[in-house]
Structure formats: C-alpha cells, structure tokens
Design a protein around this motif. Sequence first.
Motif, PDB file in Angstrom:
ATOM      1  N   ARG A  52      42.251  44.658   7.908  1.00 19.88           N
ATOM      2  CA  ARG A  52      43.506  44.591   8.674  1.00 19.88           C
ATOM      3  C   ARG A  52      43.242  44.198  10.124  1.00 19.88           C
ATOM      4  O   ARG A  52      42.230  44.570  10.707  1.00 19.88           O
ATOM      5  CB  ARG A  52      44.296  45.886   8.593  1.00 19.88           C
ATOM      6  CG  ARG A  52      43.673  47.114   9.197  1.00 19.88           C
ATOM      7  CD  ARG A  52      44.627  48.313   9.108  1.00 19.88           C
ATOM      8  NE  ARG A  52      44.831  48.772   7.755  1.00 19.88           N
ATOM      9  CZ  ARG A  52      45.900  49.479   7.334  1.00 19.88           C
ATOM     10  NH1 ARG A  52      46.856  49.790   8.188  1.00 19.88           N
ATOM     11  NH2 ARG A  52      46.023  49.865   6.087  1.00 19.88           N
ATOM     12  N   MET A  53      44.210  43.462  10.692  1.00 23.90           N
ATOM     13  CA  MET A  53      44.068  42.974  12.060  1.00 23.90           C
ATOM     14  C   MET A  53      44.161  44.134  13.054  1.00 23.90           C
ATOM     15  O   MET A  53      44.941  45.079  12.876  1.00 23.90           O
ATOM     16  CB  MET A  53      45.164  41.954  12.367  1.00 23.90           C
ATOM     17  CG  MET A  53      44.957  41.201  13.670  1.00 23.90           C
ATOM     18  SD  MET A  53      46.245  39.947  13.926  1.00 23.90           S
ATOM     19  CE  MET A  53      45.520  39.028  15.286  1.00 23.90           C
ATOM     20  N   HIS A  54      43.384  44.047  14.120  1.00 25.10           N
ATOM     21  CA  HIS A  54      43.394  45.039  15.193  1.00 25.10           C
ATOM     22  C   HIS A  54      44.789  45.095  15.833  1.00 25.10           C
ATOM     23  O   HIS A  54      45.379  44.044  16.129  1.00 25.10           O
ATOM     24  CB  HIS A  54      42.356  44.648  16.248  1.00 25.10           C
ATOM     25  CG  HIS A  54      42.016  45.763  17.175  1.00 25.10           C
ATOM     26  ND1 HIS A  54      42.906  46.233  18.112  1.00 25.10           N
ATOM     27  CD2 HIS A  54      40.905  46.515  17.288  1.00 25.10           C
ATOM     28  CE1 HIS A  54      42.348  47.225  18.774  1.00 25.10           C
ATOM     29  NE2 HIS A  54      41.121  47.425  18.287  1.00 25.10           N
ATOM     30  N   GLY A  55      45.277  46.314  16.063  1.00 24.56           N
ATOM     31  CA  GLY A  55      46.626  46.469  16.616  1.00 24.56           C
ATOM     32  C   GLY A  55      46.797  45.874  18.001  1.00 24.56           C
ATOM     33  O   GLY A  55      47.865  45.381  18.354  1.00 24.56           O
ATOM     34  N   GLY A  56      45.724  45.913  18.794  1.00 25.93           N
ATOM     35  CA  GLY A  56      45.807  45.311  20.123  1.00 25.93           C
ATOM     36  C   GLY A  56      46.016  43.810  20.037  1.00 25.93           C
ATOM     37  O   GLY A  56      46.739  43.214  20.853  1.00 25.93           O
ATOM     38  N   ARG A  88      54.738  48.086  11.396  1.00 32.02           N
ATOM     39  CA  ARG A  88      55.345  48.525  10.132  1.00 32.02           C
ATOM     40  C   ARG A  88      54.370  48.440   8.953  1.00 32.02           C
ATOM     41  O   ARG A  88      54.286  49.342   8.144  1.00 32.02           O
ATOM     42  CB  ARG A  88      56.585  47.695   9.824  1.00 32.02           C
ATOM     43  CG  ARG A  88      57.726  47.987  10.777  1.00 32.02           C
ATOM     44  CD  ARG A  88      58.953  47.156  10.466  1.00 32.02           C
ATOM     45  NE  ARG A  88      60.052  47.530  11.342  1.00 32.02           N
ATOM     46  CZ  ARG A  88      60.906  48.519  11.096  1.00 32.02           C
ATOM     47  NH1 ARG A  88      60.792  49.224   9.995  1.00 32.02           N
ATOM     48  NH2 ARG A  88      61.881  48.788  11.953  1.00 32.02           N
ATOM     49  N   GLN A  89      53.652  47.327   8.880  1.00 39.53           N
ATOM     50  CA  GLN A  89      52.678  47.145   7.806  1.00 39.53           C
ATOM     51  C   GLN A  89      51.488  46.406   8.385  1.00 39.53           C
ATOM     52  O   GLN A  89      51.627  45.660   9.366  1.00 39.53           O
ATOM     53  CB  GLN A  89      53.263  46.314   6.655  1.00 39.53           C
ATOM     54  CG  GLN A  89      54.361  47.014   5.868  1.00 39.53           C
ATOM     55  CD  GLN A  89      54.770  46.206   4.645  1.00 39.53           C
ATOM     56  OE1 GLN A  89      53.972  45.497   4.049  1.00 39.53           O
ATOM     57  NE2 GLN A  89      56.037  46.316   4.276  1.00 39.53           N
ATOM     58  N   PRO A  90      50.304  46.565   7.770  1.00 40.45           N
ATOM     59  CA  PRO A  90      49.144  45.858   8.323  1.00 40.45           C
ATOM     60  C   PRO A  90      49.264  44.348   8.183  1.00 40.45           C
ATOM     61  O   PRO A  90      49.890  43.850   7.248  1.00 40.45           O
ATOM     62  CB  PRO A  90      47.978  46.378   7.476  1.00 40.45           C
ATOM     63  CG  PRO A  90      48.599  46.921   6.236  1.00 40.45           C
ATOM     64  CD  PRO A  90      49.959  47.402   6.617  1.00 40.45           C
ATOM     65  N   LEU A  91      48.649  43.639   9.157  1.00 45.94           N
ATOM     66  CA  LEU A  91      48.465  42.189   9.005  1.00 45.94           C
ATOM     67  C   LEU A  91      47.116  42.015   8.305  1.00 45.94           C
ATOM     68  O   LEU A  91      46.081  42.472   8.805  1.00 45.94           O
ATOM     69  CB  LEU A  91      48.426  41.491  10.379  1.00 45.94           C
ATOM     70  CG  LEU A  91      49.779  41.073  10.964  1.00 45.94           C
ATOM     71  CD1 LEU A  91      50.635  42.291  11.282  1.00 45.94           C
ATOM     72  CD2 LEU A  91      49.594  40.220  12.204  1.00 45.94           C
ATOM     73  N   ALA A  92      47.148  41.396   7.142  1.00 48.85           N
ATOM     74  CA  ALA A  92      45.935  41.279   6.331  1.00 48.85           C
ATOM     75  C   ALA A  92      45.062  40.133   6.826  1.00 48.85           C
ATOM     76  O   ALA A  92      45.561  39.045   7.156  1.00 48.85           O
ATOM     77  CB  ALA A  92      46.314  41.040   4.873  1.00 48.85           C
ATOM     78  N   LYS A 120      54.872  35.236   5.017  1.00 52.52           N
ATOM     79  CA  LYS A 120      55.590  34.002   4.688  1.00 52.52           C
ATOM     80  C   LYS A 120      56.790  34.265   3.770  1.00 52.52           C
ATOM     81  O   LYS A 120      57.746  33.502   3.757  1.00 52.52           O
ATOM     82  CB  LYS A 120      54.635  32.981   4.076  1.00 52.52           C
ATOM     83  CG  LYS A 120      53.848  32.259   5.191  1.00 52.52           C
ATOM     84  CD  LYS A 120      52.604  31.582   4.718  1.00 52.52           C
ATOM     85  CE  LYS A 120      52.850  30.285   4.033  1.00 52.52           C
ATOM     86  NZ  LYS A 120      51.585  29.600   3.688  1.00 52.52           N
ATOM     87  N   ASP A 121      56.759  35.387   3.010  1.00 52.51           N
ATOM     88  CA  ASP A 121      57.916  35.702   2.144  1.00 52.51           C
ATOM     89  C   ASP A 121      59.007  36.443   2.916  1.00 52.51           C
ATOM     90  O   ASP A 121      60.011  36.861   2.333  1.00 52.51           O
ATOM     91  CB  ASP A 121      57.464  36.519   0.920  1.00 52.51           C
ATOM     92  CG  ASP A 121      57.015  37.941   1.289  1.00 52.51           C
ATOM     93  OD1 ASP A 121      57.110  38.337   2.467  1.00 52.51           O
ATOM     94  OD2 ASP A 121      56.561  38.662   0.382  1.00 52.51           O
ATOM     95  N   GLY A 122      58.813  36.631   4.225  1.00 54.86           N
ATOM     96  CA  GLY A 122      59.846  37.252   5.052  1.00 54.86           C
ATOM     97  C   GLY A 122      59.644  38.740   5.297  1.00 54.86           C
ATOM     98  O   GLY A 122      60.361  39.335   6.109  1.00 54.86           O
ATOM     99  N   THR A 123      58.688  39.366   4.644  1.00 54.05           N
ATOM    100  CA  THR A 123      58.442  40.799   4.859  1.00 54.05           C
ATOM    101  C   THR A 123      58.066  41.069   6.311  1.00 54.05           C
ATOM    102  O   THR A 123      57.136  40.448   6.838  1.00 54.05           O
ATOM    103  CB  THR A 123      57.285  41.289   3.955  1.00 54.05           C
ATOM    104  OG1 THR A 123      57.567  40.937   2.613  1.00 54.05           O
ATOM    105  CG2 THR A 123      57.096  42.794   4.090  1.00 54.05           C
TER     106      THR A 123
END
Length: 153
Positions: A52-56, A88-92, A120-123
Amino acid sequence: MDKSLLNNNEYSWCFACGKDNPSGLHMRFEIDDDKCTAYFTPRREHQSYPGRMHGGLVAVLLDEVTGNYLFAKEGKPSYTAKIEIRYRQPLAIGEEVVCTGRELKRKGRMVEMQGTICKKDGTLLAECLSKMMIVDETPQPSRKLAAGEGEEE
Ligand SMILES: CCCCCCCCCC(=O)SCCNC(=O)CCNC(=O)[C@H](O)C(C)(C)COP(=O)(O)OP(=O)(O)OC[C@H]1O[C@@H](n2cnc3c(N)ncnc32)[C@H](O)[C@@H]1OP(=O)(O)O
C-alpha cells in the motif's frame, strides 16, 4: 494558462510534478474548465506497509492535484494553508488511480478545494478538503540550474 509557466525551471523541481526532479513523482495533469485530473500508478518505492502507498505520499497526490488546478487557472502560485484528508481505502502498489481537484468556493485570495483519488472503476480511496492561499508572486524568470545546485555537500 501561460504554458511556459510549466516549463519554468523554477517549478521543474517540484517533488510532485517537476520534470527535472529525479526523486519526484512526475505527475502529469489534464486541466478542464472545472477540474484538474491526474493519473498515477504507485510504485514499490512509494510503499508504507507492504502493498500500500504511504499516506504522506497520498497527501502529496491530493495536495498537488488541487494546487495544480489553481496554478493553471490563476497563472501564479497558491500555498496550502490547511488540508484535511480522509483515507478510506489503501492505494495499491501497481494499480493506477485517478486524482481529481476542484474548486469549491473562494473568499478573497483564500480558495477552498476538494480533492479525490479513485480507482479506475470509480471506487473512492481518499479525499481531501483544503484551503489554498493565492499569492501575488510573479513567477521567477526561467533560468538554468547550475550543476549540483540544491544538492547537499
Ligand atoms: C510547480 C507547480 C506546483 C503547483 C501545485 C502546488 C501544490 C503544492 C502546494 C504546496 O505544497 S505549498 C507549500 C506548503 N504550504 C506552505 O508552505 C504555506 C505556509 N504558510 C504560509 O505561507 C502562510 O501562512 C499563508 C500564505 C498560507 C498565509 O499567509 P498570508 O500572510 O498570505 O495571510 P495571513 O496569515 O495574513 O492571513 C490572511 C487571511 O487568511 C486567513 N488564514 C490564513 N491561514 C488560514 C488557514 N490555514 N485557515 C483559515 N484561514 C486562514 C487569516 O485568518 C486571514 O484572514 P483575515 O483576512 O480575515 O484576517
């Protein structure tokens, strides 16, 4: 917008969008009448916990896509005075996301911005509300950076 602004060497070292910054994210943008859009795929070097991408860095994506909208519209810089982020959700890692920045309202030089990051699906993955102060700085004249300038001894 005066496109030469984006080629100004003073801006080309921006961590998020600067083309000359070897450590940067190299974000690129599409500007419409009412929004700025950026597509970005997090890489392994952007990771925090595995996968998952770092929140910063998620904050950087949001700050930049909102700031770039104003930079393009106003033709001058605006500084982030406040930013509130909902993760809200992790960036993978390895999955492209769509970042969008929009203006909500303004009072004088202070502009309230909304930023979102979606799959890309809008989530919806992350969103921000921010305040950006437009500053009356004339962009610096373009100049070639001397070799090694800005690097530590
Ligand atoms: C290469 C292209 C890149 C384009 C995209 C860039 C995106 C990235 C953007 C950034 O990373 S910017 C860098 C990070 N942010 C900063 O470094 C900003 C640091 N802070 C400042 O420089 C100053 O605090 C700021 C310019 C935001 C405001 O200073 P000013 O001297 O212009 O305003 P002042 O403090 O006098 O306040 C003016 C009004 O705004 C109000 N204000 C200031 N900060 C506020 C705040 N945070 N929230 C609400 N109101 C605020 C303040 O109360 C006041 O209200 P009134 O006019 O009613 O008295």
